[in-house]
Write a protein that holds these residues in place. Sequence first.
Motif, mmCIF file in Angstrom:
data_model
loop_
_atom_site.group_PDB
_atom_site.id
_atom_site.type_symbol
_atom_site.label_atom_id
_atom_site.label_comp_id
_atom_site.label_asym_id
_atom_site.label_seq_id
_atom_site.Cartn_x
_atom_site.Cartn_y
_atom_site.Cartn_z
ATOM 1 N N GLU A 127 15.009 33.108 -88.873
ATOM 2 C CA GLU A 127 14.044 32.028 -89.050
ATOM 3 C C GLU A 127 12.766 32.315 -88.260
ATOM 4 O O GLU A 127 11.651 32.075 -88.747
ATOM 5 N N ALA A 128 12.940 32.795 -87.045
ATOM 6 C CA ALA A 128 11.760 33.109 -86.217
ATOM 7 C C ALA A 128 10.932 34.214 -86.850
ATOM 8 O O ALA A 128 9.688 34.166 -86.856
ATOM 9 N N LEU A 129 11.587 35.222 -87.387
ATOM 10 C CA LEU A 129 10.843 36.315 -88.023
ATOM 11 C C LEU A 129 10.144 35.846 -89.280
ATOM 12 O O LEU A 129 9.040 36.319 -89.607
ATOM 13 N N THR A 130 10.761 34.916 -90.024
ATOM 14 C CA THR A 130 10.118 34.398 -91.237
ATOM 15 C C THR A 130 8.848 33.643 -90.864
ATOM 16 O O THR A 130 7.785 33.818 -91.492
ATOM 17 N N ARG A 131 8.949 32.809 -89.822
ATOM 18 C CA ARG A 131 7.752 32.080 -89.396
ATOM 19 C C ARG A 131 6.680 33.052 -88.895
ATOM 20 O O ARG A 131 5.499 32.882 -89.164
ATOM 21 N N LEU A 132 7.108 34.063 -88.158
ATOM 22 C CA LEU A 132 6.150 35.047 -87.634
ATOM 23 C C LEU A 132 5.516 35.855 -88.753
ATOM 24 O O LEU A 132 4.314 36.187 -88.702
ATOM 25 N N GLN A 133 6.287 36.156 -89.796
ATOM 26 C CA GLN A 133 5.749 36.898 -90.945
ATOM 27 C C GLN A 133 4.655 36.092 -91.634
ATOM 28 O O GLN A 133 3.599 36.623 -91.962
ATOM 29 N N HIS A 134 4.902 34.798 -91.839
ATOM 30 C CA HIS A 134 3.885 33.941 -92.466
ATOM 31 C C HIS A 134 2.627 33.837 -91.601
ATOM 32 O O HIS A 134 1.498 33.875 -92.111
ATOM 33 N N LEU A 135 2.824 33.720 -90.291
ATOM 34 C CA LEU A 135 1.674 33.580 -89.379
ATOM 35 C C LEU A 135 0.799 34.836 -89.387
ATOM 36 O O LEU A 135 -0.428 34.755 -89.532
ATOM 37 N N THR A 136 1.426 35.986 -89.236
ATOM 38 C CA THR A 136 0.638 37.223 -89.170
ATOM 39 C C THR A 136 -0.030 37.540 -90.506
ATOM 40 O O THR A 136 -1.157 38.050 -90.534
ATOM 41 N N THR A 137 0.664 37.231 -91.588
ATOM 42 C CA THR A 137 0.073 37.486 -92.902
ATOM 43 C C THR A 137 -1.152 36.619 -93.121
ATOM 44 O O THR A 137 -2.187 37.097 -93.626
ATOM 45 N N SER A 138 -1.078 35.347 -92.753
ATOM 46 C CA SER A 138 -2.219 34.445 -92.935
ATOM 47 C C SER A 138 -3.388 34.845 -92.031
ATOM 48 O O SER A 138 -4.551 34.779 -92.431
ATOM 49 N N LEU A 139 -3.077 35.271 -90.809
ATOM 50 C CA LEU A 139 -4.156 35.703 -89.907
ATOM 51 C C LEU A 139 -4.829 36.972 -90.422
ATOM 52 O O LEU A 139 -6.057 37.127 -90.339
ATOM 53 N N THR A 140 -4.064 37.909 -90.935
ATOM 54 C CA THR A 140 -4.639 39.152 -91.468
ATOM 55 C C THR A 140 -5.560 38.855 -92.648
ATOM 56 O O THR A 140 -6.634 39.460 -92.788
ATOM 57 N N ALA A 141 -5.159 37.918 -93.499
ATOM 58 C CA ALA A 141 -5.980 37.557 -94.645
ATOM 59 C C ALA A 141 -7.250 36.829 -94.215
ATOM 60 O O ALA A 141 -8.300 36.944 -94.861
ATOM 61 N N ALA A 142 -7.194 36.073 -93.115
ATOM 62 C CA ALA A 142 -8.337 35.266 -92.691
ATOM 63 C C ALA A 142 -9.349 36.064 -91.867
ATOM 64 O O ALA A 142 -10.522 35.685 -91.792
ATOM 65 N N LEU A 143 -8.912 37.134 -91.259
ATOM 66 C CA LEU A 143 -9.796 37.905 -90.379
ATOM 67 C C LEU A 143 -10.109 39.257 -91.015
ATOM 68 O O LEU A 143 -9.231 40.128 -91.086
ATOM 69 N N PRO A 144 -11.361 39.496 -91.472
ATOM 70 C CA PRO A 144 -11.688 40.750 -92.166
ATOM 71 C C PRO A 144 -11.596 41.974 -91.264
ATOM 72 O O PRO A 144 -11.400 43.089 -91.753
ATOM 73 N N ALA A 145 -11.739 41.811 -89.960
ATOM 74 C CA ALA A 145 -11.690 42.975 -89.072
ATOM 75 C C ALA A 145 -10.267 43.450 -88.835
ATOM 76 O O ALA A 145 -10.057 44.607 -88.452
ATOM 77 N N ILE A 146 -9.277 42.563 -89.068
ATOM 78 C CA ILE A 146 -7.895 42.925 -88.821
ATOM 79 C C ILE A 146 -7.328 43.588 -90.077
ATOM 80 O O ILE A 146 -7.314 42.995 -91.163
ATOM 81 N N HIS A 147 -6.849 44.814 -89.914
ATOM 82 C CA HIS A 147 -6.289 45.532 -91.057
ATOM 83 C C HIS A 147 -4.836 45.124 -91.310
ATOM 84 O O HIS A 147 -4.444 44.798 -92.432
ATOM 85 N N GLU A 148 -4.013 45.144 -90.249
ATOM 86 C CA GLU A 148 -2.620 44.711 -90.373
ATOM 87 C C GLU A 148 -2.070 44.391 -88.995
ATOM 88 O O GLU A 148 -2.649 44.741 -87.969
ATOM 89 N N MET A 149 -0.913 43.670 -89.002
ATOM 90 C CA MET A 149 -0.211 43.346 -87.771
ATOM 91 C C MET A 149 1.246 43.724 -87.946
ATOM 92 O O MET A 149 1.766 43.768 -89.071
ATOM 93 N N GLY A 150 1.879 43.997 -86.814
ATOM 94 C CA GLY A 150 3.269 44.386 -86.902
ATOM 95 C C GLY A 150 4.021 44.135 -85.622
ATOM 96 O O GLY A 150 3.438 43.843 -84.570
#
Length: 545
Positions: A127-150
Amino acid sequence: MVAKWQPVNVTGGFAGCLTRGSQPAGHESALAGRILLLRRRFNISPIAWPSLLTGTLGLVVCVCAALVGTDIWQLMRVHAANVEQTEIVTANTARSLAEQAESTLRTADMIAASVVERVEAEGTGPEALTRLQHLTTSLTAALPAIHEMGLLDSHGDVIIQTSIVGPTTLNYSEREYFRFHATHADRGPFVGERIRSKVDGTTNITVTRRINNPDGSFAGLAVTTVSMLYFQHLFDQIQAKSGGIITLFGGDGTVLARSPAIPADAPPIGGNGSPLWRQMRQHPIAGTATYQSTLDGVWRHGSYQHLSQFPLTMLVAQSNWAMQKTWRAELWSHAIVLVCVMVVVAVLGGRAVSATRMLAAQALQDGLTGLANRRSFDETIERELRRAARSDQVVSMIMMDIDHFKDYNDCHGHLAGDECLRMIARVIQDCLRRSGEVASRYGGEEIAVLLPGCGTAQTYALAETIRLAVRGLAMPQARHIGGGVTLSAGVATYQPGQDQSEARALIGRADAAMYAAKAAGRDTVRIAPALQVVSRVGTVEAFVT
């Protein structure tokens, strides 16, 4: 009224002398011809004006030097102003871009710190990883300078990666940033080197933070990658407007992003050993640098700014050629104007020299007769006697006086007397054949002729030629005297070795001989007795009439 007399033919070889005398001399229109005529008439050498020529040329050179010096000073100021302006513009641009880069990296670090905090607080359950996956994906889409997170575990295996959907077998344990966090307990951010993504091949830099287990051991790390394409596009937009180059350096001097972009086949540039990097390490915050690019060999000048929280450096520079574009334009315009002004100054200086020479020559000319004046005669005779004493040459002189000239003036008037003097002066001048022979108006109706290198016999023959030529003019004398205008002449010669070599001695002897001619009935020539001459073998000779 006095008629204008024309010369008549006479025997004895004097016709050529009178024919040349029928054309007035000294009326050349060209300045150069006039100067040459005056030099020849007054026996004036070009070295007679050394101080004048030197002074005028010195003035011209000083004016030109002042103009050149002023222009050089102004161009140096423009050059320095261009350098100063470039430093101001590049420093402001570098500072602004450094702030932009620092803000971007700070955002990436804040995301990585947030991920670390959530993982350490909530763990890595489904559950924690699912929430973290959604958070990082949304941040990557919102910030043009960020290529990816992991999120990586303690072995370097991927737990979460925003660019990949679903499970993956990618491992990053060989990366520099993983090895650093695995061996260092430091919980601060680590900015890694420029790397190529294993997913899409893009170039990025990483901002990572260590994740610890509850006991403080290494549990993995949070990774945020910043796209170099983002900086490339940002740099390209600014570079298109301002020109020059914009470069982002890593902590070891390697190039992370550059506009214009580095060609794929270009050799590596930057690094700790490069001269540019050594310059930039001299100042910890900001500074200026002049360097030759190892990429294209172009010399550039610009400013750099070190980021305050991350080991990166922003450099903005202009090529020296582009920096001095306005200076080169001013150089050409100043050069054209300066050349034109120098040409004008040179022309005016040349004309001033010629005009001053002309005035100097005219200052030695008698205004009525056109002959040399008394001042010119005094200078010439002193010079010729000194030269004769050095070279063992003779110098002869003829002193002439127009007979009954006062009666002529009283009978025909002063205007006619002036014309009579002018005609006789032209006749005398035209009878002089050799260079260095000078006819001068000595005073009133007296005319002196100086003959360097001419012996007594030749001088006497010339005096007779002049006397007969004047008679040949057939100018009527005063009515109560009758006949034509005549002159009386005395001849004296300076011989090398004479006891007296002063000018006044030679003039006095010629003058005495002239008065002897007048006493003998006028219209005749007399020769002054020669002074005693002491020869080199000790014998004594005397020259008498």
